[in-house]
Scaffold this motif. Structure first.
Motif, mmCIF file in Angstrom:
data_model
loop_
_atom_site.group_PDB
_atom_site.id
_atom_site.type_symbol
_atom_site.label_atom_id
_atom_site.label_comp_id
_atom_site.label_asym_id
_atom_site.label_seq_id
_atom_site.Cartn_x
_atom_site.Cartn_y
_atom_site.Cartn_z
ATOM 1 N N VAL A 33 0.814 -1.209 0.000
ATOM 2 C CA VAL A 33 0.000 0.000 0.000
ATOM 3 C C VAL A 33 0.854 1.267 0.000
ATOM 4 O O VAL A 33 0.563 2.234 -0.711
ATOM 5 N N LYS A 34 1.924 1.274 0.765
ATOM 6 C CA LYS A 34 2.736 2.488 0.916
ATOM 7 C C LYS A 34 3.383 2.897 -0.397
ATOM 8 O O LYS A 34 3.422 4.084 -0.754
ATOM 9 N N THR A 35 3.919 1.916 -1.131
ATOM 10 C CA THR A 35 4.656 2.215 -2.363
ATOM 11 C C THR A 35 3.867 1.916 -3.627
ATOM 12 O O THR A 35 4.285 2.288 -4.721
ATOM 13 N N ARG A 36 2.742 1.195 -3.489
ATOM 14 C CA ARG A 36 1.928 0.703 -4.605
ATOM 15 C C ARG A 36 2.726 -0.270 -5.493
ATOM 16 O O ARG A 36 2.413 -0.457 -6.659
ATOM 17 N N HIS A 37 3.761 -0.879 -4.907
ATOM 18 C CA HIS A 37 4.545 -1.877 -5.639
ATOM 19 C C HIS A 37 3.728 -3.161 -5.777
ATOM 20 O O HIS A 37 3.189 -3.676 -4.796
ATOM 21 N N ARG A 45 -23.644 -7.965 -4.008
ATOM 22 C CA ARG A 45 -22.849 -8.370 -5.167
ATOM 23 C C ARG A 45 -22.303 -7.119 -5.831
ATOM 24 O O ARG A 45 -23.001 -6.114 -5.960
ATOM 25 N N THR A 46 -21.049 -7.178 -6.239
ATOM 26 C CA THR A 46 -20.396 -6.011 -6.823
ATOM 27 C C THR A 46 -20.436 -6.067 -8.344
ATOM 28 O O THR A 46 -20.492 -7.142 -8.943
ATOM 29 N N ALA A 47 -20.394 -4.890 -8.967
ATOM 30 C CA ALA A 47 -20.455 -4.805 -10.427
ATOM 31 C C ALA A 47 -19.113 -5.097 -11.073
ATOM 32 O O ALA A 47 -19.049 -5.408 -12.269
ATOM 33 N N SER A 48 -18.038 -4.982 -10.302
ATOM 34 C CA SER A 48 -16.686 -5.240 -10.789
ATOM 35 C C SER A 48 -15.899 -5.858 -9.637
ATOM 36 O O SER A 48 -16.379 -5.892 -8.496
ATOM 37 N N PRO A 49 -14.683 -6.359 -9.868
ATOM 38 C CA PRO A 49 -13.964 -7.074 -8.815
ATOM 39 C C PRO A 49 -13.620 -6.189 -7.616
ATOM 40 O O PRO A 49 -13.359 -4.999 -7.743
ATOM 41 N N ILE A 50 -13.632 -6.818 -6.454
ATOM 42 C CA ILE A 50 -13.140 -6.175 -5.240
ATOM 43 C C ILE A 50 -11.902 -6.920 -4.757
ATOM 44 O O ILE A 50 -11.658 -8.067 -5.126
ATOM 45 N N ILE A 51 -11.134 -6.243 -3.906
ATOM 46 C CA ILE A 51 -9.883 -6.788 -3.391
ATOM 47 C C ILE A 51 -10.040 -7.073 -1.910
ATOM 48 O O ILE A 51 -11.066 -6.743 -1.300
ATOM 49 N N THR A 52 -9.022 -7.675 -1.305
ATOM 50 C CA THR A 52 -8.987 -7.839 0.140
ATOM 51 C C THR A 52 -7.592 -7.445 0.614
ATOM 52 O O THR A 52 -6.767 -6.959 -0.162
ATOM 53 N N CYS A 53 -7.318 -7.626 1.919
ATOM 54 C CA CYS A 53 -6.052 -7.107 2.446
ATOM 55 C C CYS A 53 -5.625 -7.889 3.682
ATOM 56 O O CYS A 53 -6.253 -8.881 4.068
ATOM 57 N N ASP A 54 -4.551 -7.431 4.315
ATOM 58 C CA ASP A 54 -4.014 -8.107 5.495
ATOM 59 C C ASP A 54 -4.764 -7.753 6.773
ATOM 60 O O ASP A 54 -4.456 -8.277 7.843
ATOM 61 N N ASP A 55 -5.733 -6.858 6.704
ATOM 62 C CA ASP A 55 -6.664 -6.554 7.809
ATOM 63 C C ASP A 55 -8.067 -6.545 7.216
ATOM 64 O O ASP A 55 -8.696 -5.488 7.100
ATOM 65 N N PRO A 56 -8.616 -7.707 6.813
ATOM 66 C CA PRO A 56 -9.773 -7.709 5.908
ATOM 67 C C PRO A 56 -11.118 -7.363 6.528
ATOM 68 O O PRO A 56 -12.087 -7.205 5.793
ATOM 69 N N VAL A 57 -11.213 -7.261 7.864
ATOM 70 C CA VAL A 57 -12.449 -6.790 8.483
ATOM 71 C C VAL A 57 -12.324 -5.271 8.591
ATOM 72 O O VAL A 57 -11.560 -4.747 9.414
ATOM 73 N N ILE A 58 -13.061 -4.554 7.758
ATOM 74 C CA ILE A 58 -12.871 -3.110 7.578
ATOM 75 C C ILE A 58 -13.929 -2.340 8.362
ATOM 76 O O ILE A 58 -15.136 -2.532 8.164
ATOM 77 N N GLY A 98 -8.010 0.494 4.882
ATOM 78 C CA GLY A 98 -8.087 -0.328 6.083
ATOM 79 C C GLY A 98 -6.951 -1.312 6.233
ATOM 80 O O GLY A 98 -6.797 -1.929 7.294
ATOM 81 N N SER A 99 -6.126 -1.477 5.217
ATOM 82 C CA SER A 99 -5.033 -2.444 5.269
ATOM 83 C C SER A 99 -3.926 -1.970 6.196
ATOM 84 O O SER A 99 -3.821 -0.779 6.513
ATOM 85 N N ASP A 100 -3.090 -2.908 6.606
ATOM 86 C CA ASP A 100 -1.914 -2.569 7.387
ATOM 87 C C ASP A 100 -0.746 -2.266 6.458
ATOM 88 O O ASP A 100 -0.293 -1.136 6.361
ATOM 89 N N LEU A 101 -0.304 -3.278 5.711
ATOM 90 C CA LEU A 101 0.818 -3.105 4.793
ATOM 91 C C LEU A 101 0.469 -3.403 3.342
ATOM 92 O O LEU A 101 1.054 -2.816 2.434
ATOM 93 N N GLY A 102 -0.461 -4.351 3.113
ATOM 94 C CA GLY A 102 -0.680 -4.759 1.741
ATOM 95 C C GLY A 102 -2.055 -5.296 1.455
ATOM 96 O O GLY A 102 -2.843 -5.601 2.354
#
Length: 365
Positions: free
Chosen positions: A66-70, A222-235, A295-299
């Protein structure tokens, strides 16, 4: 007079078989058997494999910092969101302490039982009325909230914070407490800070996290396009009328949990009810992805090739930890600010700064 904090916790504690002493004892027995057979896991996942698998293509997921968007090369979902011996404590001059090796096994037993619940949620749209699914998922999501690296760091900050600061904050929150009651409320269960952090992992599921999640109406969108998740997935989403600088916890925020690339579980604030439609537009879906990144921590994690997280920019997180010597140089207001920042999830946005609009306005009315 307000009840004593310990009495209040007992009144609102969330009871479930998976949090019982009997279930924990069985996890210990299973872990002991695995240790005897040499089959005890060393790399512990703080986001379950069975959950990350839902974003896998060809067995791999895409991780973005998340920090660098790498954007990293796609990795096997079993190889991400894990740390060696995260739930065990090394003893100097001895092997890993067996009594604490049961935690990863304990979490695995719950994850196995909840795999079918996630399958049900992934095939559903609308309000969730199945009480078994809801109660089981309260424990699963509560543990997911408390087991992450960021929460472990917050527990350690709480445990190791200057005692005078903890006492002052506790007294401000519960002014009716006597000195003896303050001593009792602040008493640690374990001398080792890391062991105390593991104790808090389960205690905070019983109260307030699982209890806070259960007091809500749940629905899958249901979403119209893809969603992502993260290392802290309960937002946790504060939502209007609050500004972006505000963070709220499990008892009062709206809660989002990505179920798979096209479904998100939404738990409204207590007392509010869902109103359809239960399909999110493309712009609403994009706003959910912003919340996941924030809501993510690092990624973050997504399907290889979706390239969603790398296009989202959020401010960096700010952390500052103090020892007793450094704390003595600050006034009470500064101490309170740093202490709250260390032990509570913080917004990425500074007070007064502008940020993206809160997602899906109908969720807060």
């Amino acid at each position: 007079m307000l009840p004593h904090p310990i009495a209040l916790r007992a009144q609102t504690s969330f009871e479930h078989e998976w949090l019982s002493e009997d279930f924990i004892a069985e996890s210990r027995r299973v872990a002991a058997a695995a240790e005897e057979s040499g089959n005890s896991p060393k790399k512990h996942h703080f986001v379950p494999q069975m959950y990350l698998k839902r974003w896998a293509l060809g067995g791999k997921v895409q991780r973005t910092e998340v920090k660098t968007r790498h954007v990293h090369h796609p990795q096997p979902y079993e190889e991400v969101a894990r740390k060696p011996n995260f739930y065990t404590l090394p003893r100097i001059g001895t092997r890993m302490d067996l009594p604490l090796k049961w935690v990863e096994r304990h979490l695995g037993r719950i994850e196995t039982a909840c795999t079918r619940h996630l399958d049900v949620l992934g095939d559903w749209t609308g309000v969730i009325s199945n009480e078994t699914v809801k109660r089981d998922m309260c424990v699963f999501l509560g543990l997911q909230t408390t087991r992450t690296v960021s929460n472990r760091n917050r527990y350690l900050a709480l445990i190791q914070a200057p005692s005078q600061q903890k006492r002052r904050v506790m007294k401000r929150l519960h002014p009716q407490l006597t000195s003896a009651q303050l001593d009792e409320a602040m008493q640690k269960q374990h001398s080792d800070p890391k062991e105390e952090a593991l104790h808090l992992l389960f205690e905070n599921v019983r109260w307030p996290v699982a209890h806070g999640l259960y007091q809500r109406e749940w629905a899958v969108y249901r979403t119209a396009s893809p969603i992502i998740t993260c290392d802290d997935p309960v937002i946790f989403v504060a939502g209007p009328p609050f500004g972006r600088e505000r963070s709220l916890g499990a008892e009062s925020a709206a809660v989002l949990y990505p179920v798979d690339p096209f479904h998100v579980l939404v738990m409204l604030r207590p007392g509010l009810s869902h109103r359809g439609p239960y399909r999110l537009s493309r712009s609403e879906t994009e706003s959910i992805n912003v919340e996941v990144v924030a809501g993510s921590d690092l990624g973050t994690f997504e399907r290889p090739g979706d390239a969603i997280a790398c296009a989202i920019t959020v401010p960096p997180r700010r952390q500052q930890q103090l020892d007793d010597e450094a704390a003595a140089l600050l006034n009470d207001a500064e101490l309170d600010r740093v202490y709250r920042q260390d032990i509570s999830p913080q917004s990425r946005w500074e007070p007064g700064s502008s940020g993206p609009p809160w997602p899906v306005p109908r969720w807060y009315r």
